[in-house]
Design a protein around this motif. Structure first.
Motif, PDB file in Angstrom:
ATOM      1  N   UNK A  30       9.685  -0.111  -5.665  1.00  0.00           N
ATOM      2  CA  UNK A  30      10.012   1.281  -5.971  1.00  0.00           C
ATOM      3  C   UNK A  30       8.825   2.052  -6.533  1.00  0.00           C
ATOM      4  N   UNK A  31       7.816   1.341  -7.014  1.00  0.00           N
ATOM      5  CA  UNK A  31       6.657   2.012  -7.600  1.00  0.00           C
ATOM      6  C   UNK A  31       5.791   2.639  -6.511  1.00  0.00           C
ATOM      7  N   UNK A  32       5.455   3.902  -6.690  1.00  0.00           N
ATOM      8  CA  UNK A  32       4.609   4.606  -5.726  1.00  0.00           C
ATOM      9  C   UNK A  32       3.232   3.960  -5.621  1.00  0.00           C
ATOM     10  N   UNK A  33       2.798   3.315  -6.688  1.00  0.00           N
ATOM     11  CA  UNK A  33       1.476   2.691  -6.687  1.00  0.00           C
ATOM     12  C   UNK A  33       1.392   1.521  -5.713  1.00  0.00           C
ATOM     13  N   UNK A  34       2.550   1.028  -5.290  1.00  0.00           N
ATOM     14  CA  UNK A  34       2.563  -0.141  -4.410  1.00  0.00           C
ATOM     15  C   UNK A  34       2.876   0.193  -2.953  1.00  0.00           C
ATOM     16  N   UNK A  35       2.913   1.487  -2.624  1.00  0.00           N
ATOM     17  CA  UNK A  35       3.269   1.898  -1.266  1.00  0.00           C
ATOM     18  C   UNK A  35       2.325   1.321  -0.224  1.00  0.00           C
ATOM     19  N   UNK A  36       1.019   1.446  -0.464  1.00  0.00           N
ATOM     20  CA  UNK A  36       0.038   0.927   0.500  1.00  0.00           C
ATOM     21  C   UNK A  36       0.081  -0.594   0.577  1.00  0.00           C
TER      22      UNK A  36
END
Length: 273
Positions: free
Chosen positions: A242-248
């Motif tokens: 859910x963390x945006x920092x982990x999208x890539x």
């Protein structure tokens, strides 16, 4: 009327006896052996279904469903060429692998672990590549587990866990690993059946067990242990995703493949074939 025993008849009878002894009897024995083998396998298949569910599929031989083969390759990081038995369920599988071409110079310990078993349970979420080596497992197979994570780095968790396990992750992913392997997950990971090594890869939870372990002797324990681990792990992986920092990172994992190319297979200096 008695037929005189001429040389021709005598030779003919001798030939028939030879044919009976060297052709007919072996063929009859082979047919009997095949029938016994088929009956044994049918009884074993039913025993496994009674124990692990009527919806499991017991497979021996090739070809194997491509997706199933990819999952197995993902845990081994290698193409496999032979196996004893494969049990497949909707969200897990168990396979007894067979090592071939073992060098006679191989150390006794390594030869004892020539046969390897692999269990895989599907996770609900994608996961970074993490290898957890059991320090009580002194087999050759265990000694190369950390090689399964490219450029792996050893990280430290809680003291109680580090006494029994070594954790390896990909470079610069220690924060991710520690957030996924929370104290609750680490507690569940302790004491895996058969002193197994554990690997998290893509959306699979792998247990690698050195030694020849028939399903009826170890699979029930693996199912319970992996279900408890997966329950805690899926919650952590869901929060991590859910963390945006982990999208890539998630996109990179989703684009990765479990299957192994022949080139990757050749580059892996791993024991089993």
């Amino acid at each position: 009327m008695i037929i005189p025993m001429t040389p021709f008849i005598s030779e003919l009878l001798s030939a028939l006896v030879v044919i009976l002894l060297f052709v007919a009897l072996p063929v009859i024995g082979l047919i009997y052996s095949i029938r016994r083998s088929s009956q044994f396998q049918a009884k074993r298949d039913q025993m496994l279904k009674n124990k692990f569910g009527q919806d499991v599929e017991v497979i021996r031989g090739f070809p194997i469903n491509q997706r199933v083969e990819e999952i197995i390759q993902g845990g081994l990081s290698r193409v496999f060429q032979d196996y004893r038995e494969l049990i497949v369920h909707d969200n897990w599988l168990y396979i007894q692998l067979t090592a071939k071409a073992i060098s006679p110079l191989t150390m006794t310990e390594e030869r004892n672990y020539a046969h390897t078993c692999l269990f895989a349970r599907q996770l609900d979420e994608l996961t970074p590549h993490i290898a957890i080596r059991n320090v009580h497992n002194r087999s050759f197979v265990s000694r190369i587990v950390q090689d399964k994570v490219k450029n792996s780095e050893l990280i430290w968790c809680e003291a109680a866990f580090d006494v029994h396990h070594n954790i390896y992750n990909e470079p610069d992913s220690q924060v991710d690993t520690l957030s996924i392997l929370s104290p609750e997950v680490l507690q569940r990971l302790l004491s895996p059946p058969g002193n197994a090594d554990i690997i998290l890869k893509r959306n699979q939870l792998y247990y690698i067990l050195p030694g020849n372990k028939p399903a009826e002797k170890i699979l029930a324990e693996l199912l319970v242990h992996s279900e408890n681990v997966a329950k805690e792990l899926n919650e952590n992986l869901h929060r991590w995703a859910q963390s945006m920092a982990n999208t890539e990172k998630l996109k990179h994992i989703a684009d990765s493949e479990l299957s192994v190319t022949l080139r990757e297979h050749a580059e892996r200096k791993i024991f089993w074939q």
